[in-house]
Design a protein around this motif. Structure first.
Motif, short mmCIF file in Angstrom:
data_model
loop_
_atom_site.label_atom_id
_atom_site.label_comp_id
_atom_site.label_asym_id
_atom_site.label_seq_id
_atom_site.Cartn_x
_atom_site.Cartn_y
_atom_site.Cartn_z
N THR A 228 -8.09 -38.47 -29.79
CA THR A 228 -7.03 -39.49 -29.92
C THR A 228 -7.65 -40.89 -29.90
O THR A 228 -7.17 -41.79 -30.57
N CYS A 233 -4.05 -37.52 -33.96
CA CYS A 233 -2.92 -37.12 -33.11
C CYS A 233 -3.10 -35.68 -32.62
O CYS A 233 -2.51 -35.29 -31.61
N PHE A 291 1.52 -36.77 -27.36
CA PHE A 291 1.39 -37.09 -28.78
C PHE A 291 2.29 -36.19 -29.62
O PHE A 291 2.86 -36.62 -30.63
N THR A 731 -2.88 -36.16 -38.55
CA THR A 731 -1.53 -36.54 -38.15
C THR A 731 -0.56 -35.73 -39.01
O THR A 731 -0.86 -35.42 -40.16
#
Length: 741
Positions: A228, A233, A291, A731
């Motif tokens: 991160t 993510c 997250f 992500t």
């Protein structure tokens, strides 16, 4: 074999300290009466001037500095003479006691001074000028100092620095040693500045087994946390397992078992299938819980904002746009280009919209136009940006108040916001500038606070570096959602460079770099290259450009108006080395200038500094990572320095909090996002080869308002222009939005 030796003496001064490995060079008075000081080197990080030390080590000789003593370990001992006690107390070691009060106390109690402070501190009130309040403070400071010393002695064997020992003590108090001995991996989660590697070193020293499940689970969470920090993510499961095996040096089977246990723990990790980055084939993504929650929440809330039938600015659904734009042109004295008109209409009719484009393409004027029209219809407009400087610029542009996103949401200790879905902002239109800086967690907090029916306009340059924190929110919102379907969120990209901006070498070169064409470096009044192949020479030349050449030619202040932006922190021309050189040039040591050494850094009044962690408990509403300021006061008795931030707030720092500050004469390009400076100086050297990428250089150049000076190698510059950033961040926000919109 060199015989071990013992030396006792008073630490007079520290001449060098490396905070990464604890290596220190210091001068010690051994009390032999000759007045000569002994040079000692080695593991002394944590010892303070004025302390009496008992050092174990060996004698040696340095070709340049002569006889010296290499320290393997040391303990502090209390001084035994009145003179030693006076020096010890007056050194600034105990909060509230400076040289004058130390003189008074030792004059009154003599050789019994330390016994009195230790066993009967209430008697300090006998000393002229010491009232009950200060007496109580001194007693408390002495007790805390003693307790911290005990923790430090325990941690010394595992190479933990003083500042971390202080933080451990502040977190756990009298339970510190018990936690360190029995639950060392808690430290990585609980104490800022202690990562898994430090906790692991402590764990090994107290006998935690190498294959302990606690160790493996902590290692897995550390590997995810590291990812991160690099902007991801999540990590694909196979990559996480491989990373953990390499980090922990344990069997793959044990890692797989511990990952399954973490996935079964509601507060552990989340595993979920998401499309892979290459061909869309599914991969198993492993998230840290916050997250995963934030990604789901942000996608869901953006979707709800877009789909709601409520509208807090209904007047724009059937407005006569020709009339509205004509009124606007009279009001602002300028016509909008067709692209800008489209952006204004989109922002005022769509619940969520993105405005992007490079420098000189009219983003700022478009934003001002949106705000003017919204205000004309009595809409409540809220303006924000991720940094103080960007918020200030937005306020100047629109003539309305603007704040940082953190202050707008009134983030509290622990990161909770005063404004959220249950208590939304009072806003009809929310405009956020420099949106490329919004990371996943902050974007989620922001969107939660936007009331249903309000309009959200995100403004930013998607070609700049993505956020320092995890995610690439702006890019995910603009990602194409399939043939003929456009982006995830309604957007306008401004592409036309206005004639006035075409006169600027800074603007034209920014666009050249962004399209992969080398910048023009001669014949321009605001864009220069000083060629220098050697990185160390480039660093020296950078300092000369900042401290002497720019002030002489452009009448700019080297501290206030000029910012050095380095591709990386380490290396001979990195931000770390340049900060040391620039401090010597801009804020040199002076006999009348108080200073405080902390680890490997020295802080002085006048220093340009930056906050390097979010601290929700500092200042009026917290002080956040990237906040820049100037040291305005330094009190060695109260052990405090004061920083005036670029938001014009005076923020005090106790000396044991100085690990939250770094010098900011030079900062990395990543840390400069959202800021704008009159002049920018960029060292571009082959020593930063792995970091040289197009969006990095483009971001640095676009931070400048008036002047850019590149210092370094043409070859390195060519590498930066040619190299497109490798790969997207991990992500799944674009995937979640595509499924929802």
């Amino acid at each position: 074999m060199v015989n071990a030796a013992v030396v006792e003496g008073v630490l007079e001064r520290i001449t060098y300290a490396n905070e990464d490995n604890g290596y220190t060079v210091a001068r010690v008075d051994t009390g032999r009466g000759s007045g000569e000081l002994l040079t000692v080197v080695g593991a002394l990080l944590g010892a303070q001037p004025g302390e009496s030390l008992r050092m174990e080590g060996r004698w040696g000789s340095h070709p340049q500095y002569g006889k010296q003593f290499t320290v393997d370990n040391y303990t502090t001992v209390l001084p035994a003479t009145v003179q030693g006690i006076r020096r010890y107390l007056g050194s600034g070691l105990i909060k509230g006691i400076g040289p004058r009060i130390a003189d008074r106390i030792t004059e009154h109690f003599g050789i019994d001074t330390l016994d009195v402070i230790e066993s009967d501190p209430g008697r300090l009130i006998e000393v002229p000028g010491l009232g009950p309040k200060r007496t109580k403070l001194i007693g408390a400071a002495w007790e805390e100092q003693k307790a911290i010393k005990e923790v430090m002695v325990f941690l010394q064997g595992v190479g933990v620095s003083t500042s971390i020992a202080v933080r451990i003590y502040k977190k756990y108090g009298d339970a510190s040693i018990s936690v360190v001995k029995n639950q060392p991996y808690r430290l990585a989660a609980d104490v800022w500045g202690i990562g898994f590697l430090t906790a692991d070193r402590i764990a090994q020293s107290v006998g935690i087994p190498h294959d302990s499940p606690d160790r493996v689970k902590s290692g897995l969470q550390y590997a995810l946390s590291q990812s991160t920090d690099q902007g991801h993510c999540f990590l694909p499961e196979e990559q996480l397992i491989a990373d953990a095996v390499k980090l922990l040096q344990v069997d793959t089977g044990l890692v797989i078992d511990c990952l399954a246990e973490l996935a079964a723990d509601p507060e552990g990790v989340v595993r979920e299938k998401v499309p892979g980055p290459e061909d869309g084939a599914p991969v198993t993504a492993v998230y840290l819980v916050p997250f995963h929650r934030a990604e789901l929440s942000l996608a869901g809330r953006l979707t709800r904002l877009l789909r709601t039938d409520e509208d807090r600015m209904p007047a724009f659904q059937d407005v006569d746009w020709d009339k509205a734009l004509a009124w606007l042109a009279r009001r602002t004295g300028a016509q909008l280009a067709p692209e800008q008109q489209a952006a204004v209409r989109l922002a005022l009719t769509s619940k969520v919209a993105v405005l992007t484009g490079g420098p000189g393409c009219g983003k700022s004027f478009t934003v001002r136009s949106v705000v003017e029209l919204a205000r004309a219809k009595q809409a409540t407009v809220v303006l924000a940006a991720p940094t103080g400087r960007a918020a200030k610029r937005l306020a100047e542009l629109t003539g309305a108040d603007a704040s940082t996103v953190h202050r707008l949401l009134e983030l509290k200790p622990g990161g909770d916001a005063a404004y959220d879905a249950d208590r939304p902002l009072d806003a009809d239109l929310v405009v956020v500038d420099e949106a490329s800086m919004l990371d996943l967690l902050l974007a989620n907090k922001l969107v939660k606070a936007v009331p249903p029916g309000a309009h959200l306009l995100l403004v930013g340059d998607v070609d700049q570096l993505p956020s320092v924190g995890a995610g690439e929110v702006l890019r995910d919102l603009l990602a194409e959602s399939g043939p003929g379907r456009g982006g995830r969120v309604p957007a306008v990209r401004l592409t036309k460079i206005f004639r006035q901006a075409q006169q600027s070498g800074v603007v034209t070169n920014a666009h050249r770099i962004n399209s992969g064409v080398p910048p023009l470096t001669s014949g321009l009044a605001d864009f220069f290259l000083f060629p220098e192949e050697d990185a160390e020479e480039a660093a020296r030349l950078t300092v000369d450009v900042v401290a002497r050449r720019i002030p002489a030619k452009f009448d700019l202040d080297p501290r206030r108006d000029v910012q050095v932006l380095a591709p990386m922190h380490r290396g001979p021309a990195g931000a770390g080395a340049l900060n040391g050189l620039l401090q010597q040039a801009v804020t040199p040591a002076r006999p009348d200038l108080p200073e405080r050494r902390f680890g490997g850094r020295v802080f002085r009044v006048g220093d340009k500094v930056t906050q390097i962690r979010n601290n929700y408990e500092k200042g009026l509403n917290g002080v956040f990572n990237g906040t820049v300021g100037v040291v305005t006061a330094l009190d060695t008795v109260e052990q405090r320095l004061t920083v005036r931030t670029d938001e014009n707030e005076e923020v005090p720092y106790d000396f044991d909090e100085l690990d939250e500050l770094a010098h900011a004469y030079a900062v990395t390009i990543h840390r400069s996002q959202g800021s704008e400076y009159p002049a920018v100086v960029i060292p571009v050297t082959t020593s930063a080869w792995m970091m040289l990428q197009r969006n990095l250089l483009y971001t640095a150049v676009t931070r400048a308002k008036r002047l850019v000076v590149l210092v370094g190698s043409r070859r390195a510059l060519g590498q930066a222009v040619r190299t497109v950033s490798a790969g997207r961040r991990h992500t799944a926000l674009d995937h979640r939005l595509a499924g929802a919109i």
